[in-house]
Scaffold this active site. Structure first.
Site, PDB file in Angstrom:
ATOM      1  N   ASP A   1       0.861  -1.175   0.000  1.00 56.32           N
ATOM      2  CA  ASP A   1       0.000   0.000   0.000  1.00 56.32           C
ATOM      3  C   ASP A   1       0.906   1.237   0.000  1.00 56.32           C
ATOM      4  O   ASP A   1       2.093   1.131   0.330  1.00 56.32           O
ATOM      5  CB  ASP A   1      -0.874  -0.038   1.265  1.00 56.32           C
ATOM      6  CG  ASP A   1      -1.635   1.244   1.474  1.00 56.32           C
ATOM      7  OD1 ASP A   1      -2.305   1.692   0.522  1.00 56.32           O
ATOM      8  OD2 ASP A   1      -1.571   1.812   2.581  1.00 56.32           O
TER       9      ASP A   1
ATOM     10  N   ASP B   1      -0.396   5.058   0.744  1.00 57.39           N
ATOM     11  CA  ASP B   1      -0.759   6.106   1.717  1.00 57.39           C
ATOM     12  C   ASP B   1      -0.794   5.552   3.129  1.00 57.39           C
ATOM     13  O   ASP B   1      -1.543   4.614   3.425  1.00 57.39           O
ATOM     14  CB  ASP B   1      -2.119   6.709   1.342  1.00 57.39           C
ATOM     15  CG  ASP B   1      -2.033   7.451   0.023  1.00 57.39           C
ATOM     16  OD1 ASP B   1      -1.125   8.287  -0.111  1.00 57.39           O
ATOM     17  OD2 ASP B   1      -2.844   7.168  -0.883  1.00 57.39           O
TER      18      ASP B   1
ATOM     19  N   ARG C   1     -14.344  10.401  -0.948  1.00 58.06           N
ATOM     20  CA  ARG C   1     -14.230  11.084   0.346  1.00 58.06           C
ATOM     21  C   ARG C   1     -14.939  12.440   0.314  1.00 58.06           C
ATOM     22  O   ARG C   1     -15.570  12.837   1.289  1.00 58.06           O
ATOM     23  CB  ARG C   1     -12.745  11.235   0.710  1.00 58.06           C
ATOM     24  CG  ARG C   1     -12.506  11.729   2.129  1.00 58.06           C
ATOM     25  CD  ARG C   1     -11.046  11.532   2.523  1.00 58.06           C
ATOM     26  NE  ARG C   1     -10.686  10.129   2.480  1.00 58.06           N
ATOM     27  CZ  ARG C   1      -9.510   9.656   2.075  1.00 58.06           C
ATOM     28  NH1 ARG C   1      -8.555  10.482   1.699  1.00 58.06           N
ATOM     29  NH2 ARG C   1      -9.281   8.359   2.048  1.00 58.06           N
TER      30      ARG C   1
ATOM     31  N   LYS D   1      -6.984  18.971  -6.604  1.00 61.59           N
ATOM     32  CA  LYS D   1      -6.351  18.405  -5.397  1.00 61.59           C
ATOM     33  C   LYS D   1      -5.128  17.573  -5.779  1.00 61.59           C
ATOM     34  O   LYS D   1      -4.077  17.649  -5.122  1.00 61.59           O
ATOM     35  CB  LYS D   1      -7.387  17.563  -4.632  1.00 61.59           C
ATOM     36  CG  LYS D   1      -6.838  16.845  -3.421  1.00 61.59           C
ATOM     37  CD  LYS D   1      -6.578  15.395  -3.722  1.00 61.59           C
ATOM     38  CE  LYS D   1      -5.765  14.704  -2.666  1.00 61.59           C
ATOM     39  NZ  LYS D   1      -5.533  13.300  -2.938  1.00 61.59           N
TER      40      LYS D   1
ATOM     41  N   ASN E   1       0.034  10.300  -8.423  1.00 64.57           N
ATOM     42  CA  ASN E   1       0.449  10.567  -7.038  1.00 64.57           C
ATOM     43  C   ASN E   1       1.519   9.582  -6.583  1.00 64.57           C
ATOM     44  O   ASN E   1       2.465   9.947  -5.888  1.00 64.57           O
ATOM     45  CB  ASN E   1      -0.751  10.465  -6.092  1.00 64.57           C
ATOM     46  CG  ASN E   1      -1.683  11.664  -6.185  1.00 64.57           C
ATOM     47  OD1 ASN E   1      -1.393  12.618  -6.894  1.00 64.57           O
ATOM     48  ND2 ASN E   1      -2.790  11.605  -5.483  1.00 64.57           N
TER      49      ASN E   1
HETATM   50  C1  XBP Z   1      -5.653   5.853   0.455  1.00 69.90           C
HETATM   51  C2  XBP Z   1      -6.757   6.747   0.288  1.00 69.90           C
HETATM   52  C3  XBP Z   1      -6.687   7.759  -0.720  1.00 69.90           C
HETATM   53  C4  XBP Z   1      -5.973   9.033  -0.427  1.00 69.90           C
HETATM   54  C5  XBP Z   1      -6.361  10.040  -1.465  1.00 69.90           C
HETATM   55  O1  XBP Z   1      -6.149   4.620   0.897  1.00 69.90           O
HETATM   56  O2  XBP Z   1      -7.755   6.623   0.934  1.00 69.90           O
HETATM   57  O3  XBP Z   1      -8.001   8.122  -0.925  1.00 69.90           O
HETATM   58  O4  XBP Z   1      -6.342   9.518   0.851  1.00 69.90           O
HETATM   59  O5  XBP Z   1      -6.133   9.595  -2.736  1.00 69.90           O
HETATM   60  P1  XBP Z   1      -5.225   3.339   0.870  1.00 69.90           P
HETATM   61  P2  XBP Z   1      -6.886  10.193  -4.010  1.00 69.90           P
HETATM   62  O6  XBP Z   1      -3.943   3.724   1.556  1.00 69.90           O
HETATM   63  O7  XBP Z   1      -5.975   2.319   1.682  1.00 69.90           O
HETATM   64  O8  XBP Z   1      -5.017   2.918  -0.551  1.00 69.90           O
HETATM   65  O9  XBP Z   1      -7.387  11.552  -3.645  1.00 69.90           O
HETATM   66  O10 XBP Z   1      -5.828  10.252  -5.070  1.00 69.90           O
HETATM   67  O11 XBP Z   1      -8.013   9.264  -4.355  1.00 69.90           O
HETATM   68 MG    MG Z   2      -3.120   3.059   3.368  1.00 69.23          MG
END
Ligand code: XBP
Ligand code: MG
Length: 261
Positions: A10, A12, A57, A86, A129
């Site tokens: 993963d 983020d 979100r 964003k 990203n």
């Molecule tokens: C990551 C997320 C993403 C980021 C934003 O979840 O929830 O939505 O916060 O990304 P995970 P985008 O780590 O479980 O994959 O705005 O590019 O969608």
């Molecule tokens: Mg995550």
């Protein structure tokens, strides 16, 4: 016993602490650009993280926390435009080097590659990203160290749905028992499990440390390093103070020998 062949990572919260000072800040900047008076505080953002995906979100925020907002007629396009702005802010932020990798990430990537493990990314965020983060932290061309990058809208259903992991494993041509997933959240853990991956390592962060990680093979504070040992939250890693290849292999052996998750 199935052999461990690939790490699925993963991004983020796992590779880097991107949410609080990355995504959240970029959302607020995009809202400001659009003349909206929305401000996602650190605390509110913690609640919004229950839903993965930036576009999803924003919708969740409006449904749950700002129901009085008068939605424009072209609502889907409005969300898509906000999200695009964003993403631009997020890329500018990460490309400036503002968001470092979490402790032990660089080391474990190097050790696993040296040991012949294949690497893939399974994330909810966008490909652009991921590229910005990998290149700003690991250097130009870092994306090519990952055989597969499964990101964002390549699947319809985001985590905790299994789709992104299933997509990544199909591209790798591997079955679930050949893979180990590294996640930071309950949504990510459930996604990997639902895809059939039984060995999941969780490295928690400030937003996820109190989540329920039942069923995870090992939960630690972070991957750790020589001078920065991992704190064990659930499970065990005998004779190791940080997550190394021996820990990953032992975790995989243990989890894939269980009859059920
Ligand atoms: C990551 C997320 C993403 C980021 C934003 O979840 O929830 O939505 O916060 O990304 P995970 P985008 O780590 O479980 O994959 O705005 O590019 O969608
Ligand atoms: Mg995550």
């Amino acid at each position: 016993m199935p052999e461990l062949k690939a790490l699925l990572l993963d991004v983020d919260g796992t590779l880097a602490d991107t949410e609080r000072n990355g995504h959240r800040v970029a959302f607020n900047a995009a809202f400001n650009d659009a003349g909206l008076d929305w401000e996602w505080s650190e605390a509110l953002y913690g609640k919004l993280l229950t839903v993965t995906g930036g576009k999803e979100r924003i919708r969740f925020y409006l449904d749950q926390f700002n129901p009085g907002f008068k939605r424009p007629l072209e609502f889907d396009a409005f969300i898509a435009n906000l999200h695009r702005a964003k993403t631009d802010h997020y890329i500018a932020l990460t490309s400036s080097g503002a968001i470092p990798l979490r402790p032990g990430v660089r080391r474990l990537l190097e050790e696993s590659t040296a040991d012949g493990l294949r690497l893939a990314i399974a994330t909810t965020t966008t490909f652009d990203n991921v590229t910005a983060l990998l290149e700003s932290t690991l250097g130009e061309g870092a994306v090519s160290r990952f055989e597969v990058i499964a990101a964002g809208d390549v699947v319809d259903a985001k985590k905790p749905a299994p789709d992104i992991y299933i997509w990544a494993m199909a591209r790798l041509g591997l079955d679930a028992d050949s893979c180990l997933a590294i996640e930071d959240s309950k949504n990510g853990l459930h996604s990997a499990h639902a895809a059939g991956i039984r060995s999941v390592l969780v490295t928690v962060n400030g937003y996820t440390e109190h989540e329920d990680f039942s069923g995870a093979g090992l939960v630690v504070s972070h991957l750790g390093d020589t001078d920065d040992p991992s704190r064990i939250i659930q499970g065990s890693m005998p004779q190791a103070s940080w997550v190394n290849m021996e820990v990953l292999c032992a975790l995989h052996d243990r989890c894939t020998n269980l009859l059920a998750v």
